[in-house]
Design a protein around this motif. Structure first.
Motif, PDB file in Angstrom:
ATOM      1  N   ILE A  69     -29.312  -8.505  74.069  1.00 13.98           N
ATOM      2  CA  ILE A  69     -27.897  -8.144  74.186  1.00 13.98           C
ATOM      3  C   ILE A  69     -27.041  -9.129  73.394  1.00 13.98           C
ATOM      4  N   GLY A  70     -27.368 -10.410  73.479  1.00 16.33           N
ATOM      5  CA  GLY A  70     -26.617 -11.423  72.746  1.00 16.33           C
ATOM      6  C   GLY A  70     -26.671 -11.214  71.254  1.00 16.33           C
ATOM      7  N   TRP A  71     -27.877 -11.005  70.723  1.00 14.80           N
ATOM      8  CA  TRP A  71     -28.005 -10.791  69.280  1.00 14.80           C
ATOM      9  C   TRP A  71     -27.293  -9.509  68.851  1.00 14.80           C
ATOM     10  N   THR A  72     -27.386  -8.475  69.664  1.00 14.05           N
ATOM     11  CA  THR A  72     -26.731  -7.211  69.332  1.00 14.05           C
ATOM     12  C   THR A  72     -25.212  -7.397  69.253  1.00 14.05           C
ATOM     13  N   LEU A  73     -24.643  -8.081  70.244  1.00 16.30           N
ATOM     14  CA  LEU A  73     -23.199  -8.333  70.220  1.00 16.30           C
ATOM     15  C   LEU A  73     -22.801  -9.164  69.005  1.00 16.30           C
ATOM     16  N   MET A  74     -23.579 -10.179  68.702  1.00 17.26           N
ATOM     17  CA  MET A  74     -23.262 -11.024  67.552  1.00 17.26           C
ATOM     18  C   MET A  74     -23.310 -10.233  66.249  1.00 17.26           C
ATOM     19  N   ILE A  75     -24.317  -9.420  66.077  1.00 18.26           N
ATOM     20  CA  ILE A  75     -24.465  -8.662  64.837  1.00 18.26           C
ATOM     21  C   ILE A  75     -23.369  -7.617  64.697  1.00 18.26           C
ATOM     22  N   ILE A  76     -23.086  -6.874  65.771  1.00 18.95           N
ATOM     23  CA  ILE A  76     -22.038  -5.855  65.699  1.00 18.95           C
ATOM     24  C   ILE A  76     -20.678  -6.493  65.432  1.00 18.95           C
ATOM     25  N   GLY A  77     -20.373  -7.557  66.161  1.00 18.38           N
ATOM     26  CA  GLY A  77     -19.103  -8.251  65.937  1.00 18.38           C
ATOM     27  C   GLY A  77     -18.996  -8.804  64.523  1.00 18.38           C
ATOM     28  N   GLY A  78     -20.082  -9.365  64.017  1.00 20.23           N
ATOM     29  CA  GLY A  78     -20.083  -9.898  62.653  1.00 20.23           C
ATOM     30  C   GLY A  78     -19.904  -8.818  61.604  1.00 20.23           C
ATOM     31  N   ILE A  79     -20.587  -7.689  61.802  1.00 23.36           N
ATOM     32  CA  ILE A  79     -20.463  -6.590  60.825  1.00 23.36           C
ATOM     33  C   ILE A  79     -19.042  -6.036  60.818  1.00 23.36           C
ATOM     34  N   ILE A  80     -18.454  -5.872  61.995  1.00 26.80           N
ATOM     35  CA  ILE A  80     -17.082  -5.360  62.052  1.00 26.80           C
ATOM     36  C   ILE A  80     -16.111  -6.328  61.384  1.00 26.80           C
ATOM     37  N   THR A  81     -16.263  -7.614  61.679  1.00 32.56           N
ATOM     38  CA  THR A  81     -15.360  -8.606  61.091  1.00 32.56           C
ATOM     39  C   THR A  81     -15.531  -8.677  59.578  1.00 32.56           C
ATOM     40  N   LEU A  82     -16.764  -8.777  59.112  1.00 28.88           N
ATOM     41  CA  LEU A  82     -16.998  -8.833  57.665  1.00 28.88           C
ATOM     42  C   LEU A  82     -16.587  -7.536  56.983  1.00 28.88           C
ATOM     43  N   GLY A  83     -16.809  -6.412  57.666  1.00 30.96           N
ATOM     44  CA  GLY A  83     -16.441  -5.119  57.089  1.00 30.96           C
ATOM     45  C   GLY A  83     -14.955  -4.982  56.858  1.00 30.96           C
ATOM     46  N   THR A  84     -14.154  -5.537  57.741  1.00 30.19           N
ATOM     47  CA  THR A  84     -12.708  -5.454  57.516  1.00 30.19           C
ATOM     48  C   THR A  84     -12.265  -6.394  56.405  1.00 30.19           C
ATOM     49  N   TYR A  85     -12.862  -7.569  56.307  1.00 29.16           N
ATOM     50  CA  TYR A  85     -12.495  -8.507  55.236  1.00 29.16           C
ATOM     51  C   TYR A  85     -12.895  -7.994  53.858  1.00 29.16           C
ATOM     52  N   PHE A  86     -14.074  -7.391  53.761  1.00 27.45           N
ATOM     53  CA  PHE A  86     -14.567  -6.911  52.475  1.00 27.45           C
ATOM     54  C   PHE A  86     -14.237  -5.439  52.226  1.00 27.45           C
ATOM     55  N   HIS A  87     -13.390  -4.870  53.079  1.00 27.69           N
ATOM     56  CA  HIS A  87     -12.900  -3.496  52.947  1.00 27.69           C
ATOM     57  C   HIS A  87     -14.034  -2.466  52.957  1.00 27.69           C
ATOM     58  N   TRP A  88     -15.030  -2.697  53.782  1.00 29.79           N
ATOM     59  CA  TRP A  88     -16.091  -1.706  53.979  1.00 29.79           C
ATOM     60  C   TRP A  88     -15.553  -0.553  54.814  1.00 29.79           C
ATOM     61  N   PHE A  89     -14.556  -0.851  55.614  1.00 26.68           N
ATOM     62  CA  PHE A  89     -13.933   0.150  56.471  1.00 26.68           C
ATOM     63  C   PHE A  89     -12.476   0.290  56.028  1.00 26.68           C
ATOM     64  N   ASP A  90     -11.985   1.498  55.989  1.00 27.84           N
ATOM     65  CA  ASP A  90     -10.589   1.723  55.611  1.00 27.84           C
ATOM     66  C   ASP A  90      -9.712   1.526  56.848  1.00 27.84           C
ATOM     67  N   MET A  91      -9.059   0.376  56.910  1.00 26.53           N
ATOM     68  CA  MET A  91      -8.216   0.050  58.057  1.00 26.53           C
ATOM     69  C   MET A  91      -6.734   0.135  57.688  1.00 26.53           C
ATOM     70  N   LYS A  92      -6.414   0.626  56.512  1.00 34.51           N
ATOM     71  CA  LYS A  92      -5.041   0.835  56.043  1.00 34.51           C
ATOM     72  C   LYS A  92      -4.209  -0.441  56.124  1.00 34.51           C
ATOM     73  N   GLY A  93      -4.757  -1.529  55.640  1.00 35.79           N
ATOM     74  CA  GLY A  93      -4.021  -2.778  55.567  1.00 35.79           C
ATOM     75  C   GLY A  93      -4.157  -3.664  56.793  1.00 35.79           C
ATOM     76  N   TYR A  94      -4.811  -3.191  57.835  1.00 35.97           N
ATOM     77  CA  TYR A  94      -4.989  -3.998  59.044  1.00 35.97           C
ATOM     78  C   TYR A  94      -6.361  -4.664  59.029  1.00 35.97           C
ATOM     79  N   TYR A  95      -6.429  -5.801  59.696  1.00 32.68           N
ATOM     80  CA  TYR A  95      -7.708  -6.491  59.836  1.00 32.68           C
ATOM     81  C   TYR A  95      -8.110  -6.498  61.302  1.00 32.68           C
ATOM     82  N   PHE A  96      -9.348  -6.183  61.530  1.00 29.35           N
ATOM     83  CA  PHE A  96      -9.870  -6.197  62.891  1.00 29.35           C
ATOM     84  C   PHE A  96     -10.844  -7.361  62.985  1.00 29.35           C
ATOM     85  N   VAL A  97     -10.435  -8.384  63.678  1.00 28.76           N
ATOM     86  CA  VAL A  97     -11.262  -9.577  63.818  1.00 28.76           C
ATOM     87  C   VAL A  97     -11.906  -9.528  65.200  1.00 28.76           C
TER      88      VAL A  97
END
Length: 120
Positions: A69-97
């Motif tokens: 569970i710990g590794w899963t949370l870390m990986i999902i949180g990391g992917i979401i955070t990195l995805g918003t910084y590198f614009h992997w996800f279209d967040m329309k100018g918002y960042y989801f940290v």
């Protein structure tokens, strides 16, 4: 004799799980003309089985589950955070940290390590 004892313990353990009281179990064993000492041993063995079963069923997570569970949370949180910084996800100018899941996952991994040390 030993085989008969085990059969009686298995039979009445199952009946106890189904809802039979110890007093009813004692009454049935007395009706079968079983010695009082053997009845006490049978009831004690049933009680021990029930207690061991309930101790194992506590709501504690196993070490492996906590770590997973710990590794899963870390990986999902990391992917979401990195995805918003590198614009992997279209967040329309918002960042989801999402540092929360990363930190929570890390703490779960630490808790799993401590729990593993306690087991030994």
């Amino acid at each position: 004799m030993e085989n008969n004892f085990r059969e009686l313990v298995d039979l009445y353990h199952q009946k106890k799980i189904e809802g039979m009281d110890f007093s009813q179990i004692r009454k049935e064993l007395v009706e079968k003309n079983i010695e009082e000492d053997l009845i006490k041993d049978i009831v004690r063995a049933i009680d021990d089985r029930i207690l061991r079963g309930e101790v194992k069923k506590k709501g504690k997570f196993k070490v492996r589950e906590l770590r997973l569970i710990g590794w899963t949370l870390m990986i999902i949180g990391g992917i979401i955070t990195l995805g918003t910084y590198f614009h992997w996800f279209d967040m329309k100018g918002y960042y989801f940290v999402s540092y929360g899941p990363v930190i929570a996952g890390y703490l779960l991994i630490i808790a799993a390590r401590k729990a593993q040390r306690k087991e030994f």
